[in-house]
Design a protein around this motif. Sequence first.
Motif, PDB file in Angstrom:
ATOM      1  N   GLU A   6       0.809  -1.207   0.000  1.00  0.00           N
ATOM      2  CA  GLU A   6       0.000   0.000   0.000  1.00  0.00           C
ATOM      3  C   GLU A   6       0.849   1.266   0.000  1.00  0.00           C
ATOM      4  N   ILE A   7       2.155   1.132   0.252  1.00  0.00           N
ATOM      5  CA  ILE A   7       3.045   2.295   0.284  1.00  0.00           C
ATOM      6  C   ILE A   7       3.502   2.586  -1.142  1.00  0.00           C
ATOM      7  N   PRO A   8       3.269   3.790  -1.637  1.00  0.00           N
ATOM      8  CA  PRO A   8       3.619   4.079  -3.037  1.00  0.00           C
ATOM      9  C   PRO A   8       5.127   4.170  -3.250  1.00  0.00           C
ATOM     10  N   TYR A   9       5.525   3.869  -4.483  1.00  0.00           N
ATOM     11  CA  TYR A   9       6.916   4.081  -4.872  1.00  0.00           C
ATOM     12  C   TYR A   9       7.119   5.559  -5.153  1.00  0.00           C
ATOM     13  N   ILE A  10       8.219   6.111  -4.627  1.00  0.00           N
ATOM     14  CA  ILE A  10       8.529   7.517  -4.850  1.00  0.00           C
ATOM     15  C   ILE A  10       9.646   7.681  -5.885  1.00  0.00           C
ATOM     16  N   LEU A  11      10.431   6.592  -6.082  1.00  0.00           N
ATOM     17  CA  LEU A  11      11.566   6.642  -7.005  1.00  0.00           C
ATOM     18  C   LEU A  11      11.635   5.332  -7.774  1.00  0.00           C
ATOM     19  N   ASP A  12      11.820   5.446  -9.085  1.00  0.00           N
ATOM     20  CA  ASP A  12      11.895   4.277  -9.960  1.00  0.00           C
ATOM     21  C   ASP A  12      13.108   4.445 -10.869  1.00  0.00           C
ATOM     22  N   VAL A  13      14.182   3.737 -10.529  1.00  0.00           N
ATOM     23  CA  VAL A  13      15.415   3.777 -11.323  1.00  0.00           C
ATOM     24  C   VAL A  13      15.339   2.662 -12.356  1.00  0.00           C
ATOM     25  N   GLU A  14      15.460   3.034 -13.618  1.00  0.00           N
ATOM     26  CA  GLU A  14      15.166   2.116 -14.713  1.00  0.00           C
ATOM     27  C   GLU A  14      16.338   2.024 -15.692  1.00  0.00           C
ATOM     28  N   ASN A  15      16.985   0.867 -15.733  1.00  0.00           N
ATOM     29  CA  ASN A  15      18.072   0.584 -16.683  1.00  0.00           C
ATOM     30  C   ASN A  15      19.167   1.649 -16.671  1.00  0.00           C
ATOM     31  N   LEU A  16      19.552   2.081 -15.465  1.00  0.00           N
ATOM     32  CA  LEU A  16      20.519   3.165 -15.329  1.00  0.00           C
ATOM     33  C   LEU A  16      21.928   2.699 -15.684  1.00  0.00           C
ATOM     34  N   GLY A  17      22.659   3.551 -16.379  1.00  0.00           N
ATOM     35  CA  GLY A  17      24.048   3.262 -16.712  1.00  0.00           C
ATOM     36  C   GLY A  17      24.876   4.531 -16.692  1.00  0.00           C
ATOM     37  N   LYS A  18      26.155   4.402 -16.337  1.00  0.00           N
ATOM     38  CA  LYS A  18      27.051   5.550 -16.281  1.00  0.00           C
ATOM     39  C   LYS A  18      28.432   5.161 -16.796  1.00  0.00           C
ATOM     40  N   GLN A  19      29.001   6.041 -17.586  1.00  0.00           N
ATOM     41  CA  GLN A  19      30.356   5.857 -18.093  1.00  0.00           C
ATOM     42  C   GLN A  19      31.189   7.095 -17.780  1.00  0.00           C
ATOM     43  N   PHE A  20      32.479   6.872 -17.598  1.00  0.00           N
ATOM     44  CA  PHE A  20      33.431   7.967 -17.433  1.00  0.00           C
ATOM     45  C   PHE A  20      34.541   7.802 -18.470  1.00  0.00           C
ATOM     46  N   GLY A  72      19.297   5.161 -19.382  1.00  0.00           N
ATOM     47  CA  GLY A  72      18.229   4.889 -18.441  1.00  0.00           C
ATOM     48  C   GLY A  72      17.501   6.118 -17.930  1.00  0.00           C
ATOM     49  N   HIS A  73      16.636   5.872 -16.947  1.00  0.00           N
ATOM     50  CA  HIS A  73      15.761   6.901 -16.394  1.00  0.00           C
ATOM     51  C   HIS A  73      15.777   6.851 -14.872  1.00  0.00           C
ATOM     52  N   ILE A  74      15.505   8.003 -14.249  1.00  0.00           N
ATOM     53  CA  ILE A  74      15.332   8.093 -12.803  1.00  0.00           C
ATOM     54  C   ILE A  74      13.997   8.800 -12.581  1.00  0.00           C
ATOM     55  N   TRP A  75      12.936   8.035 -12.526  1.00  0.00           N
ATOM     56  CA  TRP A  75      11.597   8.601 -12.382  1.00  0.00           C
ATOM     57  C   TRP A  75      11.341   8.931 -10.922  1.00  0.00           C
ATOM     58  N   TYR A  76      10.977  10.186 -10.669  1.00  0.00           N
ATOM     59  CA  TYR A  76      10.726  10.654  -9.305  1.00  0.00           C
ATOM     60  C   TYR A  76       9.331  11.270  -9.229  1.00  0.00           C
ATOM     61  N   ASP A  77       8.574  10.857  -8.236  1.00  0.00           N
ATOM     62  CA  ASP A  77       7.223  11.384  -8.028  1.00  0.00           C
ATOM     63  C   ASP A  77       7.327  12.634  -7.157  1.00  0.00           C
ATOM     64  N   SER A  78       7.584  13.780  -7.792  1.00  0.00           N
ATOM     65  CA  SER A  78       7.845  15.016  -7.047  1.00  0.00           C
ATOM     66  C   SER A  78       6.556  15.728  -6.668  1.00  0.00           C
ATOM     67  N   ARG A  79       6.649  16.576  -5.649  1.00  0.00           N
ATOM     68  CA  ARG A  79       5.512  17.401  -5.260  1.00  0.00           C
ATOM     69  C   ARG A  79       5.262  18.495  -6.287  1.00  0.00           C
ATOM     70  N   GLU A  80       6.333  19.112  -6.763  1.00  0.00           N
ATOM     71  CA  GLU A  80       6.188  20.296  -7.606  1.00  0.00           C
ATOM     72  C   GLU A  80       5.888  19.967  -9.064  1.00  0.00           C
ATOM     73  N   PHE A  81       6.532  18.923  -9.602  1.00  0.00           N
ATOM     74  CA  PHE A  81       6.432  18.644 -11.032  1.00  0.00           C
ATOM     75  C   PHE A  81       5.664  17.366 -11.355  1.00  0.00           C
ATOM     76  N   GLY A  82       5.230  16.647 -10.333  1.00  0.00           N
ATOM     77  CA  GLY A  82       4.640  15.342 -10.594  1.00  0.00           C
ATOM     78  C   GLY A  82       5.737  14.355 -10.964  1.00  0.00           C
ATOM     79  N   ARG A  83       5.422  13.409 -11.820  1.00  0.00           N
ATOM     80  CA  ARG A  83       6.414  12.400 -12.223  1.00  0.00           C
ATOM     81  C   ARG A  83       7.423  13.045 -13.171  1.00  0.00           C
ATOM     82  N   ILE A  84       8.686  13.038 -12.789  1.00  0.00           N
ATOM     83  CA  ILE A  84       9.733  13.703 -13.561  1.00  0.00           C
ATOM     84  C   ILE A  84      10.934  12.777 -13.678  1.00  0.00           C
ATOM     85  N   ASP A  85      11.572  12.807 -14.829  1.00  0.00           N
ATOM     86  CA  ASP A  85      12.774  12.005 -15.050  1.00  0.00           C
ATOM     87  C   ASP A  85      13.990  12.859 -14.688  1.00  0.00           C
TER      88      ASP A  85
END
Length: 234
Positions: A6-20, A72-85
């Motif tokens: 019943e507790i909503p997800y606030i953050l959804d990290v999806e197929n994230l990748g990082k290179q340097f 990838g994406h970092i989906w965040y359920d924000s107060r100000e913008f709603g769902r934002i990547d």
Amino acid sequence: MMHNTEIPYILDVENLGKQFQLHLVDGRVITPFANVSFKVRQGHLFMISGKSGAGKTTILKCIYRTYLTNQGHIWYDSREFGRIDIASADENSISRLREQELGFCSQFLKVLPRVPALEVTAEPLIKCGVPRDEALEEAARWLGRLGIEESRWLASPITFSGGEQQRLNLARAFIAAPRILLLDEPTASLDAVSKSIVLDMIREATEKGITILTVSHDIAAIQELADDTFWLEA
């Protein structure tokens, strides 16, 4: 008490990748991680674990947008913008999120010289519009709780020991009660008493609905409080 389902997800990290790209080493490219996915529930303590060099801190910095991601994406359920990547949002939106909703506590303190510790601690509240006197009073409460002597409050934090700087960093992170708090090795450099205080602070924050993502080598201590643990493969 709410069940997990019943507790909503606030953050959804999806197929994230990082290179340097290592410009000083023949321009070679290293990839700390790729295709990382996990979800974080609101008000939970989420621990990212894994071997040194796996990219745990880098993930926190991608969420705070210190680093841009390569995949990838970092989906965040924000107060100000709603769902934002967060991975692709514009800089103005990221600045707003940092001011109002996202907090980050690194292992290293970066402050302007000659600014007193009390002012440094109060700064996040003042930026949020809290009256200066009220912000300084709250800063004093946090510094006192974390065992920084009052005689040190008007000194510059650059004169502090490593443990004192870490405690001041934590005071700055917790004082504004952000919606999501990212903690990089929160108990590093701390004595047993200070560590116990910080663990209590983490527990209290999640009880108030603050979502915390942490990276820590102090697995035994943090795991007792963690609602979820994600193992990052090297």
